[in-house]
Design a protein around this motif. Sequence first.
Motif, PDB file in Angstrom:
ATOM      1  N   PHE A  78      50.476  54.336  98.490  1.00  0.00           N
ATOM      2  CA  PHE A  78      51.381  55.199  97.733  1.00  0.00           C
ATOM      3  C   PHE A  78      50.698  56.515  97.363  1.00  0.00           C
ATOM      4  O   PHE A  78      51.330  57.579  97.379  1.00  0.00           O
ATOM      5  CB  PHE A  78      51.860  54.478  96.463  1.00  0.00           C
ATOM      6  CG  PHE A  78      52.978  53.512  96.701  1.00  0.00           C
ATOM      7  CD1 PHE A  78      54.262  53.962  96.960  1.00  0.00           C
ATOM      8  CD2 PHE A  78      52.749  52.150  96.678  1.00  0.00           C
ATOM      9  CE1 PHE A  78      55.307  53.069  97.187  1.00  0.00           C
ATOM     10  CE2 PHE A  78      53.781  51.246  96.905  1.00  0.00           C
ATOM     11  CZ  PHE A  78      55.055  51.702  97.159  1.00  0.00           C
ATOM     12  N   MET A  79      49.390  56.457  97.032  1.00  0.00           N
ATOM     13  CA  MET A  79      48.660  57.682  96.724  1.00  0.00           C
ATOM     14  C   MET A  79      48.630  58.622  97.919  1.00  0.00           C
ATOM     15  O   MET A  79      48.813  59.837  97.773  1.00  0.00           O
ATOM     16  CB  MET A  79      47.227  57.334  96.298  1.00  0.00           C
ATOM     17  CG  MET A  79      47.113  56.637  94.964  1.00  0.00           C
ATOM     18  SD  MET A  79      45.415  56.106  94.626  1.00  0.00           S
ATOM     19  CE  MET A  79      44.551  57.668  94.679  1.00  0.00           C
ATOM     20  N   VAL A  80      48.400  58.064  99.101  1.00  0.00           N
ATOM     21  CA  VAL A  80      48.346  58.886 100.317  1.00  0.00           C
ATOM     22  C   VAL A  80      49.688  59.564 100.557  1.00  0.00           C
ATOM     23  O   VAL A  80      49.758  60.779 100.831  1.00  0.00           O
ATOM     24  CB  VAL A  80      47.951  58.036 101.532  1.00  0.00           C
ATOM     25  CG1 VAL A  80      48.145  58.810 102.836  1.00  0.00           C
ATOM     26  CG2 VAL A  80      46.498  57.562 101.408  1.00  0.00           C
ATOM     27  N   GLU A  81      50.770  58.793 100.446  1.00  0.00           N
ATOM     28  CA  GLU A  81      52.086  59.366 100.750  1.00  0.00           C
ATOM     29  C   GLU A  81      52.538  60.354  99.693  1.00  0.00           C
ATOM     30  O   GLU A  81      53.194  61.347 100.001  1.00  0.00           O
ATOM     31  CB  GLU A  81      53.112  58.239 100.934  1.00  0.00           C
ATOM     32  CG  GLU A  81      52.859  57.385 102.170  1.00  0.00           C
ATOM     33  CD  GLU A  81      52.690  58.224 103.442  1.00  0.00           C
ATOM     34  OE1 GLU A  81      53.481  59.156 103.655  1.00  0.00           O
ATOM     35  OE2 GLU A  81      51.751  57.941 104.205  1.00  0.00           O
ATOM     36  N   LYS A  82      52.172  60.106  98.442  1.00  0.00           N
ATOM     37  CA  LYS A  82      52.516  61.091  97.417  1.00  0.00           C
ATOM     38  C   LYS A  82      51.761  62.397  97.669  1.00  0.00           C
ATOM     39  O   LYS A  82      52.323  63.489  97.539  1.00  0.00           O
ATOM     40  CB  LYS A  82      52.195  60.565  96.023  1.00  0.00           C
ATOM     41  CG  LYS A  82      52.639  61.556  94.939  1.00  0.00           C
ATOM     42  CD  LYS A  82      52.139  61.205  93.561  1.00  0.00           C
ATOM     43  CE  LYS A  82      52.609  62.280  92.562  1.00  0.00           C
ATOM     44  NZ  LYS A  82      52.031  62.106  91.226  1.00  0.00           N
ATOM     45  N   TYR A  83      50.482  62.277  98.025  1.00  0.00           N
ATOM     46  CA  TYR A  83      49.696  63.481  98.297  1.00  0.00           C
ATOM     47  C   TYR A  83      50.278  64.238  99.488  1.00  0.00           C
ATOM     48  O   TYR A  83      50.338  65.482  99.476  1.00  0.00           O
ATOM     49  CB  TYR A  83      48.243  63.105  98.566  1.00  0.00           C
ATOM     50  CG  TYR A  83      47.338  64.299  98.747  1.00  0.00           C
ATOM     51  CD1 TYR A  83      46.922  65.052  97.654  1.00  0.00           C
ATOM     52  CD2 TYR A  83      46.899  64.687 100.014  1.00  0.00           C
ATOM     53  CE1 TYR A  83      46.103  66.157  97.806  1.00  0.00           C
ATOM     54  CE2 TYR A  83      46.075  65.800 100.177  1.00  0.00           C
ATOM     55  CZ  TYR A  83      45.683  66.523  99.074  1.00  0.00           C
ATOM     56  OH  TYR A  83      44.872  67.621  99.239  1.00  0.00           O
ATOM     57  N   ARG A  84      50.718  63.520 100.510  1.00  0.00           N
ATOM     58  CA  ARG A  84      51.348  64.180 101.664  1.00  0.00           C
ATOM     59  C   ARG A  84      52.591  64.958 101.230  1.00  0.00           C
ATOM     60  O   ARG A  84      52.797  66.101 101.660  1.00  0.00           O
ATOM     61  CB  ARG A  84      51.753  63.146 102.715  1.00  0.00           C
ATOM     62  CG  ARG A  84      50.625  62.507 103.478  1.00  0.00           C
ATOM     63  CD  ARG A  84      51.171  61.562 104.533  1.00  0.00           C
ATOM     64  NE  ARG A  84      51.861  62.277 105.595  1.00  0.00           N
ATOM     65  CZ  ARG A  84      52.704  61.706 106.459  1.00  0.00           C
ATOM     66  NH1 ARG A  84      52.980  60.412 106.354  1.00  0.00           N
ATOM     67  NH2 ARG A  84      53.280  62.422 107.395  1.00  0.00           N
ATOM     68  N   LEU A  85      53.412  64.332 100.384  1.00  0.00           N
ATOM     69  CA  LEU A  85      54.633  64.999  99.931  1.00  0.00           C
ATOM     70  C   LEU A  85      54.295  66.242  99.117  1.00  0.00           C
ATOM     71  O   LEU A  85      54.914  67.300  99.300  1.00  0.00           O
ATOM     72  CB  LEU A  85      55.471  64.029  99.095  1.00  0.00           C
ATOM     73  CG  LEU A  85      56.768  64.602  98.500  1.00  0.00           C
ATOM     74  CD1 LEU A  85      57.721  65.043  99.614  1.00  0.00           C
ATOM     75  CD2 LEU A  85      57.439  63.578  97.588  1.00  0.00           C
ATOM     76  N   GLU A  86      53.315  66.138  98.232  1.00  0.00           N
ATOM     77  CA  GLU A  86      52.945  67.293  97.411  1.00  0.00           C
ATOM     78  C   GLU A  86      52.326  68.401  98.256  1.00  0.00           C
ATOM     79  O   GLU A  86      52.548  69.588  97.992  1.00  0.00           O
ATOM     80  CB  GLU A  86      51.982  66.845  96.312  1.00  0.00           C
ATOM     81  CG  GLU A  86      52.656  65.973  95.254  1.00  0.00           C
ATOM     82  CD  GLU A  86      51.674  65.451  94.223  1.00  0.00           C
ATOM     83  OE1 GLU A  86      52.128  65.130  93.106  1.00  0.00           O
ATOM     84  OE2 GLU A  86      50.472  65.344  94.537  1.00  0.00           O
ATOM     85  N   GLN A  87      51.546  68.019  99.271  1.00  0.00           N
ATOM     86  CA  GLN A  87      51.023  69.023 100.209  1.00  0.00           C
ATOM     87  C   GLN A  87      52.162  69.794 100.840  1.00  0.00           C
ATOM     88  O   GLN A  87      52.151  71.032 100.909  1.00  0.00           O
ATOM     89  CB  GLN A  87      50.233  68.325 101.322  1.00  0.00           C
ATOM     90  CG  GLN A  87      48.774  68.098 101.073  1.00  0.00           C
ATOM     91  CD  GLN A  87      48.094  67.628 102.352  1.00  0.00           C
ATOM     92  OE1 GLN A  87      48.486  66.622 102.952  1.00  0.00           O
ATOM     93  NE2 GLN A  87      47.082  68.350 102.782  1.00  0.00           N
ATOM     94  N   TRP A  88      53.140  69.056 101.329  1.00  0.00           N
ATOM     95  CA  TRP A  88      54.274  69.680 102.001  1.00  0.00           C
ATOM     96  C   TRP A  88      55.034  70.575 101.024  1.00  0.00           C
ATOM     97  O   TRP A  88      55.421  71.697 101.374  1.00  0.00           O
ATOM     98  CB  TRP A  88      55.194  68.601 102.571  1.00  0.00           C
ATOM     99  CG  TRP A  88      56.345  69.144 103.364  1.00  0.00           C
ATOM    100  CD1 TRP A  88      56.390  69.368 104.704  1.00  0.00           C
ATOM    101  CD2 TRP A  88      57.629  69.529 102.843  1.00  0.00           C
ATOM    102  NE1 TRP A  88      57.616  69.882 105.061  1.00  0.00           N
ATOM    103  CE2 TRP A  88      58.394  69.985 103.934  1.00  0.00           C
ATOM    104  CE3 TRP A  88      58.202  69.528 101.585  1.00  0.00           C
ATOM    105  CZ2 TRP A  88      59.695  70.441 103.794  1.00  0.00           C
ATOM    106  CZ3 TRP A  88      59.491  69.987 101.434  1.00  0.00           C
ATOM    107  CH2 TRP A  88      60.233  70.437 102.540  1.00  0.00           C
ATOM    108  N   GLY A  89      55.242  70.087  99.800  1.00  0.00           N
ATOM    109  CA  GLY A  89      55.963  70.877  98.809  1.00  0.00           C
ATOM    110  C   GLY A  89      55.246  72.171  98.468  1.00  0.00           C
ATOM    111  O   GLY A  89      55.869  73.239  98.362  1.00  0.00           O
TER     112      GLY A  89
END
Length: 596
Positions: free
Chosen positions: A45-56
């Motif tokens: 979940f940490m990895v995917e949240k970080y990916r989403l925030e990177q994209w944002g």
Amino acid sequence: MDPASLGIGVVSVVLQTYKAVTSAYDVYLSVRDFPSTYRELRTAFMVEKYRLEQWGDQMLSGVQQKTVHEPQHNMAVWKLFQAVFDAMWAAFQESNKTLEDYGHIVGVPESGDMSDLELLESMQISVTSPKKRSILGLARTIKFVLRDKKKMEALVRELCYWNDSLDKMTSRLEQESAARRRRVHFSTGNVDELQLLQAAAALLRHQDLEKMASARTVIEKGYSNEIPSQPPDGRIAQSDATVPSAESDFRLEMDQLDWHGLPFMTDQLRATATYRGEGIIVDWRLCRDDTWRRQNPKAFRQRTENLTRVLNSDLRALDVAVLHCIGYLDQSSTVTGYAFKAPPGVTPGQKPITLNQLLTKPSMKSSDVPDLGDRFELAKVLANTVFEILNIGWLHKNIRESSWPKEAVEDDNDLTSAEPKNVLFWPKKGTRDEWDLSKPYLVGFDISRPNQPGEMSEKPLADPDDDIYRHPQYRAAHSHPFLPSFDIYSLGIMLFEIGTWRNVGYQGAHRPSRPNLETHKSDPHFIEKIVMNGPVMDLKRHMGAKYRDAVMACLGGEFDAIWGSERTFESREGRLQYFQAEVQRKVVDAIAVCSA
């Protein structure tokens, strides 16, 4: 409705949904004391949240402004964003609706065979705005979410799928840059966290994160096992202590290889052989002063094993241009060799050419200089390779393209013409001398070591031709301990050579107007005086401003300042991550966007 107002309305809804999704991630990440079998899922979940925030961070701020001012051109893009965020929110709603209604979990025990009420009573729950629902329903939902591992895995995989969809809305270069930032962000010296990351990345099929975590785990575990074996009174340990145990997975014997000629008598201190039907190249590690390895035989052997194990890994997901190492050999007490598989398709016994040979070709003509696009690709591969090696916690310490000092070679082996170089090329498939510049291979891990406080390895052999490639602070007899920025300095010199297609210290006939600089090579500030004060500025004309600025960043000392005492960081790991982020921004990503 006014199109501009409509655009602003869509933007507002998208941003609200985006924030709701990131908050939903927080619900899961705020659960402390995950059962041991679930800890890798929390990392996922940490990895995917970080990916989403990177994209944002990359997409929403810039596109938002364009949409507000030109909504008619971007409405379709924002509607696509909204569709993806809606799908993410629906996935969370499916398994997290009750958690959202009742509050925030701050503790989850091992449930075992507890009943719903026992489970609920053993938890600490902060109720924020309860709805009219059964308290037993809350307990069942918590069990559904936190006990059913398959459903949690399905949720995080679905979130990964939608993140993949968002990534596809960006360019290939942007995706590669974001992946590099993730590897830097999650790289750590904590072995437990690395193993969780490796498991989470395998679940999500992020091969680059998985391979990075795996390689760094090997290095960190190996470092913890490197026990100095020097006797308390300072006496040198017995030489037989350097003999590895029979349990070594990578130790090879000399007679296991079918040598092409004498194994330690080649034109480059590299030998070729055949092993189990495949072409092999052996890169010998010649040590003129073996005091360190005799004083620390266990540490030296462990380091040899660790480096072999790392280079034996499949690092293709990291785009690291290194050969696949199959093992190591001991030619004598002072000579160790790393055995590498030749690249696929290479005929056994076929010798590579070095970058130095290409750069110092006699009577070089303009037609011998590779196309601009080929030089850009070569620079990109080498820059990324050095970057990734540093990110897994290893220092190369020997990035150079000059000659091996003749006085360092043993006379009884007749190796006075030996000239090893550390960037190799093989011919393109189906050709004999058309060298494939898109596939360089970095070798020469002679004196490499883990990037850890207090670590030591042999000093490089001193020679003016080699010293050109070394940081000025790493040349003197009492040089500064090696820093990651020293590898970047050496990389910068090779990038300069690739840009000008000329060895930095070689005065060929094709540049008669330049003075012979042989007497200046021993000057620690040779590069500063000869390259930085003039020739490096020519790179803008030949390679563009971005490439020139990347080279200047490598050579100008700004990365050294990160390791200076004037900057404070919470930890050494934080300093390294900041350093890597700056190298990526100013060098790796800058060169990645260069094109002919």
